[in-house]
Design a protein around this motif. Structure first.
Motif, PDB file in Angstrom:
ATOM      1  N   THR A  66     107.082   8.780 -18.343  1.00  0.00           N
ATOM      2  CA  THR A  66     108.181   9.417 -17.622  1.00  0.00           C
ATOM      3  C   THR A  66     109.518   9.028 -18.234  1.00  0.00           C
ATOM      4  N   ALA A  67     109.651   7.764 -18.613  1.00  0.00           N
ATOM      5  CA  ALA A  67     110.882   7.304 -19.269  1.00  0.00           C
ATOM      6  C   ALA A  67     111.089   8.009 -20.601  1.00  0.00           C
ATOM      7  N   LEU A  68     110.004   8.255 -21.336  1.00  0.00           N
ATOM      8  CA  LEU A  68     110.138   8.979 -22.608  1.00  0.00           C
ATOM      9  C   LEU A  68     110.671  10.392 -22.360  1.00  0.00           C
ATOM     10  N   GLY A  69     110.146  11.055 -21.322  1.00  0.00           N
ATOM     11  CA  GLY A  69     110.643  12.389 -20.990  1.00  0.00           C
ATOM     12  C   GLY A  69     112.100  12.368 -20.571  1.00  0.00           C
ATOM     13  N   ALA A  70     112.491  11.333 -19.800  1.00  0.00           N
ATOM     14  CA  ALA A  70     113.888  11.214 -19.383  1.00  0.00           C
ATOM     15  C   ALA A  70     114.808  11.069 -20.590  1.00  0.00           C
ATOM     16  N   LYS A  71     114.391  10.297 -21.571  1.00  0.00           N
ATOM     17  CA  LYS A  71     115.223  10.089 -22.764  1.00  0.00           C
ATOM     18  C   LYS A  71     115.335  11.369 -23.584  1.00  0.00           C
ATOM     19  N   VAL A  72     114.261  12.130 -23.682  1.00  0.00           N
ATOM     20  CA  VAL A  72     114.329  13.404 -24.401  1.00  0.00           C
ATOM     21  C   VAL A  72     115.344  14.324 -23.723  1.00  0.00           C
ATOM     22  N   ALA A  73     115.365  14.295 -22.386  1.00  0.00           N
ATOM     23  CA  ALA A  73     116.312  15.132 -21.650  1.00  0.00           C
ATOM     24  C   ALA A  73     117.747  14.663 -21.817  1.00  0.00           C
ATOM     25  N   LEU A  74     117.936  13.341 -21.931  1.00  0.00           N
ATOM     26  CA  LEU A  74     119.279  12.748 -21.971  1.00  0.00           C
ATOM     27  C   LEU A  74     119.413  11.856 -23.195  1.00  0.00           C
ATOM     28  N   PRO A  75     119.432  12.443 -24.395  1.00  0.00           N
ATOM     29  CA  PRO A  75     119.409  11.627 -25.615  1.00  0.00           C
ATOM     30  C   PRO A  75     120.624  10.725 -25.770  1.00  0.00           C
ATOM     31  N   GLU A  76     121.732  11.068 -25.107  1.00  0.00           N
ATOM     32  CA  GLU A  76     122.953  10.271 -25.251  1.00  0.00           C
ATOM     33  C   GLU A  76     122.999   9.091 -24.297  1.00  0.00           C
ATOM     34  N   LYS A  77     122.047   8.989 -23.376  1.00  0.00           N
ATOM     35  CA  LYS A  77     122.066   7.909 -22.387  1.00  0.00           C
ATOM     36  C   LYS A  77     121.002   6.860 -22.694  1.00  0.00           C
ATOM     37  N   LYS A  78     121.278   5.621 -22.278  1.00  0.00           N
ATOM     38  CA  LYS A  78     120.302   4.548 -22.410  1.00  0.00           C
ATOM     39  C   LYS A  78     119.248   4.711 -21.325  1.00  0.00           C
ATOM     40  N   VAL A  79     117.998   4.518 -21.712  1.00  0.00           N
ATOM     41  CA  VAL A  79     116.891   4.610 -20.775  1.00  0.00           C
ATOM     42  C   VAL A  79     116.028   3.366 -20.909  1.00  0.00           C
ATOM     43  N   VAL A  80     115.778   2.707 -19.782  1.00  0.00           N
ATOM     44  CA  VAL A  80     114.937   1.510 -19.732  1.00  0.00           C
ATOM     45  C   VAL A  80     113.820   1.756 -18.729  1.00  0.00           C
ATOM     46  N   CYS A  81     112.626   1.311 -19.073  1.00  0.00           N
ATOM     47  CA  CYS A  81     111.481   1.391 -18.174  1.00  0.00           C
ATOM     48  C   CYS A  81     111.043  -0.019 -17.819  1.00  0.00           C
ATOM     49  N   ILE A  82     110.691  -0.244 -16.551  1.00  0.00           N
ATOM     50  CA  ILE A  82     110.028  -1.492 -16.193  1.00  0.00           C
ATOM     51  C   ILE A  82     108.632  -1.169 -15.680  1.00  0.00           C
ATOM     52  N   ALA A  83     107.670  -1.956 -16.140  1.00  0.00           N
ATOM     53  CA  ALA A  83     106.275  -1.743 -15.766  1.00  0.00           C
ATOM     54  C   ALA A  83     105.594  -3.095 -15.660  1.00  0.00           C
ATOM     55  N   GLY A  84     104.510  -3.130 -14.918  1.00  0.00           N
ATOM     56  CA  GLY A  84     103.644  -4.286 -14.932  1.00  0.00           C
ATOM     57  C   GLY A  84     102.588  -4.120 -15.995  1.00  0.00           C
ATOM     58  N   ASP A  85     101.886  -5.193 -16.307  1.00  0.00           N
ATOM     59  CA  ASP A  85     100.857  -5.102 -17.340  1.00  0.00           C
ATOM     60  C   ASP A  85      99.702  -4.212 -16.906  1.00  0.00           C
ATOM     61  N   GLY A  86      99.414  -4.156 -15.595  1.00  0.00           N
ATOM     62  CA  GLY A  86      98.344  -3.286 -15.131  1.00  0.00           C
ATOM     63  C   GLY A  86      98.675  -1.823 -15.324  1.00  0.00           C
ATOM     64  N   GLY A  87      99.809  -1.395 -14.799  1.00  0.00           N
ATOM     65  CA  GLY A  87     100.196   0.002 -14.902  1.00  0.00           C
ATOM     66  C   GLY A  87     100.515   0.434 -16.314  1.00  0.00           C
ATOM     67  N   PHE A  88     101.123  -0.441 -17.099  1.00  0.00           N
ATOM     68  CA  PHE A  88     101.519  -0.059 -18.454  1.00  0.00           C
ATOM     69  C   PHE A  88     100.313   0.380 -19.270  1.00  0.00           C
ATOM     70  N   MET A  89      99.178  -0.274 -19.085  1.00  0.00           N
ATOM     71  CA  MET A  89      98.006   0.041 -19.895  1.00  0.00           C
ATOM     72  C   MET A  89      97.401   1.400 -19.561  1.00  0.00           C
ATOM     73  N   PHE A  90      97.816   1.996 -18.442  1.00  0.00           N
ATOM     74  CA  PHE A  90      97.320   3.336 -18.131  1.00  0.00           C
ATOM     75  C   PHE A  90      97.746   4.345 -19.187  1.00  0.00           C
ATOM     76  N   ASN A  91      98.943   4.166 -19.751  1.00  0.00           N
ATOM     77  CA  ASN A  91      99.455   5.127 -20.733  1.00  0.00           C
ATOM     78  C   ASN A  91     100.001   4.428 -21.968  1.00  0.00           C
ATOM     79  N   VAL A  92      99.360   3.334 -22.328  1.00  0.00           N
ATOM     80  CA  VAL A  92      99.804   2.556 -23.487  1.00  0.00           C
ATOM     81  C   VAL A  92      99.789   3.386 -24.771  1.00  0.00           C
ATOM     82  N   GLN A  93      98.923   4.399 -24.818  1.00  0.00           N
ATOM     83  CA  GLN A  93      98.806   5.216 -26.027  1.00  0.00           C
ATOM     84  C   GLN A  93     100.100   5.950 -26.364  1.00  0.00           C
ATOM     85  N   GLU A  94     100.983   6.109 -25.377  1.00  0.00           N
ATOM     86  CA  GLU A  94     102.213   6.856 -25.648  1.00  0.00           C
ATOM     87  C   GLU A  94     103.238   6.032 -26.425  1.00  0.00           C
TER      88      GLU A  94
END
Length: 544
Positions: A410-438
């Motif tokens: 979701t953070a990657l999509g937000a950055k594509v939409a707003l390339p001029e803005k800083k985007v930070v994602c916070i995740a836990g190790d459990g949830g992050f591994m759900f989409n680690v491939q991205e």
């Protein structure tokens, strides 16, 4: 009218509707449409991902951050089911996402022949996930069916939709008449009588409160003016944070709202479900309720209001302001009272460590117009309640769906939409591994997002529940992790291990100053329970 394939009709209609980016994966049942995307690559950017769930989440993040339409394209059957978690999150968060879905060959649909990626009645299966599903059975049908898709998605309450087409129809050529783009806003005009009654009730109220969610976006200036007229605190849900800048004394979060509710006599509820106050805060017979909501079904939940106006905030708020100004009683400033209430909540939250130490570092590093995307993790719960938010759409959450693994794509999509803005994602190790491939997609498309992975080697929320509610009988919660920072480096991005708030501050400075995707791994142990401060209905249906 012009000759074109079904795939070309899809792509040209999307372009005509202002869609400039689509996230997805190619496949045999989509080849004809991807060929059309190749033809339109100067008008419509295609970002390919490593998983359909990632593609749909990126479309969701694009829409949540920008307020524009998010678009994804996935194959049928398992591909569409993979996208389902993101699509149901879009539904729960009221976000306009259109998913272009493949199908099996048109002469095999519904026969159960075992075609590649066939599932029983794909359309019906997805109607429980999104607002609307439609299929074009000929290329010439495409403009009309997509017109209905946009109408359903944008007309009233904004919700995701699915458009299907079989692969042979995507490749078939025939005469197609593209339709003109419309203003799809179908919000009813405000009910003058209802708003007149609302103005009288609010104008006479001693201690009015205003509750808002993301449905108020687009009427932020009117919201501030109304709050100031009434000296009414604005209680913002997680998805509504930033509707009123947290620098304003009337801007309050849900935790502060719990205390203020005890003396409230009238509540104006705008574009939010009102679930926690309506189900868990009590005083149902003591507080008069006014609802402004575009959805008549939602406006009745969790209980009927005393006054209801079915329309959008954007249409209702100017009318309500006009009616309330001559009826509003003289009011003393509540600035001292509201600042004290806010300070009390902040003190409670700042007493939770290490969350406060890490949270302060993140807020200090992120510009005021920067975007924080939160996965489902204990640090996310803390940030959603503590972090000062200054602008709408700068705190992005999965809403009530609480979909683990939502954050990074979701953070990657937000950055594509707003390339001029800083985007930070916070995740836990459990949830992050759900989409680690991205991580691969971030590097491939140079999407400049910094992801902070708080690693406690557990599904931390569940482990705490098991400790507090089940006597510490832990099962299926401990995790075996890779070294996240080193793993990020193998993808070709910056990877940093940061042990403690000071190290996180240094790592954030480095990643914010250096273009390109980055991952920061932060070890974290057991943390205090932010949920202990929050009154809400139990997700498990428990009485307590």
């Amino acid at each position: 009218m012009a000759k074109m394939t079904g795939g070309q009709a899809i792509v040209r209609t999307l372009v005509n509707h202002g869609v400039d980016t689509i996230f997805g994966l190619p496949g045999v049942q989509l080849d004809n449409t991807f060929d059309a995307l190749y033809e339109a690559k100067n008008q419509l950017r295609t970002i390919h991902t490593r998983h359909e769930q990632g593609a749909a989440y990126m479309a969701l993040g694009y829409a949540q951050a920008s307020g524009k339409i998010g678009a994804c394209i996935v194959g049928p059957g398992p591909g569409l089911l993979n996208a389902g978690a993101a699509l149901c999150t879009a539904y729960g968060s009221n976000v306009p996402v259109i998913c272009i879905a493949g199908q099996i060959p048109s002469n095999q649909i519904g026969l159960g022949l075992g075609a590649t990626h066939e599932i029983i009645d794909q359309s019906s299966a997805m109607r429980g996930v999104v607002k609307w599903v439609g299929r074009a059975d000929q290329p010439s049908d495409t403009p009309a069916v997509l017109h209905e898709a946009f109408s359903q998605m944008l007309g009233t309450r904004q919700l995701p939709v699915i458009f299907e087409m079989a692969p042979d129809i995507m490749g078939k050529t025939e005469d197609v008449s593209l339709m003109d783009v419309e203003d799809y806003d179908a919000a009813p005009e405000p009910d003058e009588t209802a708003l007149e009654e609302a103005a009288k009730l609010l104008g006479d109220a001693e201690n009015p409160m205003i509750f808002v969610g993301s449905g108020v976006f687009g009427a932020e200036a009117e919201l501030q003016r109304l709050a100031e007229l009434l000296e009414a605190p604005v209680i913002m849900s997680r998805t509504g944070r930033g509707a009123l800048t947290d620098r304003h004394y009337l801007a309050q979060n849900m935790i502060t709202g719990q205390g203020l509710w005890e003396t409230a006599d009238v509540a104006l509820v705008i574009g939010t479900r009102f679930s926690s106050p309506g189900l868990a805060w009590g005083r149902e017979g003591d507080v008069k309720l006014i609802r402004i909501d575009i959805d008549p079904a939602q406006a009745k939940l969790p209980r009927e209001a005393d006054i209801t106006a079915i329309t959008s905030a954007k249409k209702a708020m100017p009318v309500l302001l006009e009616k309330i100004e001559p009826r509003n009683k003289k009011r003393e400033s509540r600035k001292s009272e509201m600042n004290a209430a806010k300070a009390d909540t902040i003190a409670k939250l700042e007493g939770l460590n290490p969350q406060f130490g890490f949270g302060k570092v993140i807020r200090d590093a992120l510009p005021e117009d920067g975007v924080l995307v939160t996965d489902v993790t204990q640090m996310a719960t803390y940030m959603q309640n503590w972090m000062p938010v200054y602008q709408p759409r700068t705190l992005i959450t999965p809403g009530y769906q609480a979909t683990l693994g939502y954050g990074y794509p979701t953070a990657l999509g937000a950055k594509v939409a707003l390339p001029e803005k800083k985007v930070v994602c916070i995740a836990g190790d459990g949830g992050f591994m759900f989409n680690v491939q991205e991580l691969s997609s971030a590097v491939a498309h140079n999407i400049d997002v910094t992801c902070i992975v708080f690693a406690d080697k557990a599904y931390g929320n569940v482990k705490r529940f098991q400790k507090e509610g089940y006597g510490g009988r832990h099962i299926a919660v401990d995790l075996h992790n890779p070294e996240f920072a080193k793993m990020a480096e193998t993808y070709g991005m910056t990877g940093i291990y940061a042990d403690g708030p000071d190290a996180l501050a240094a790592a954030l400075k480095e990643t914010m100053d250096t273009p390109g995707p980055a991952l920061i791994e932060v070890p974290i142990g057991e943390v205090p329970n932010t949920w202990a401060l929050i009154k809400r209905p139990s997700s498990a249906g428990n009485k307590s």
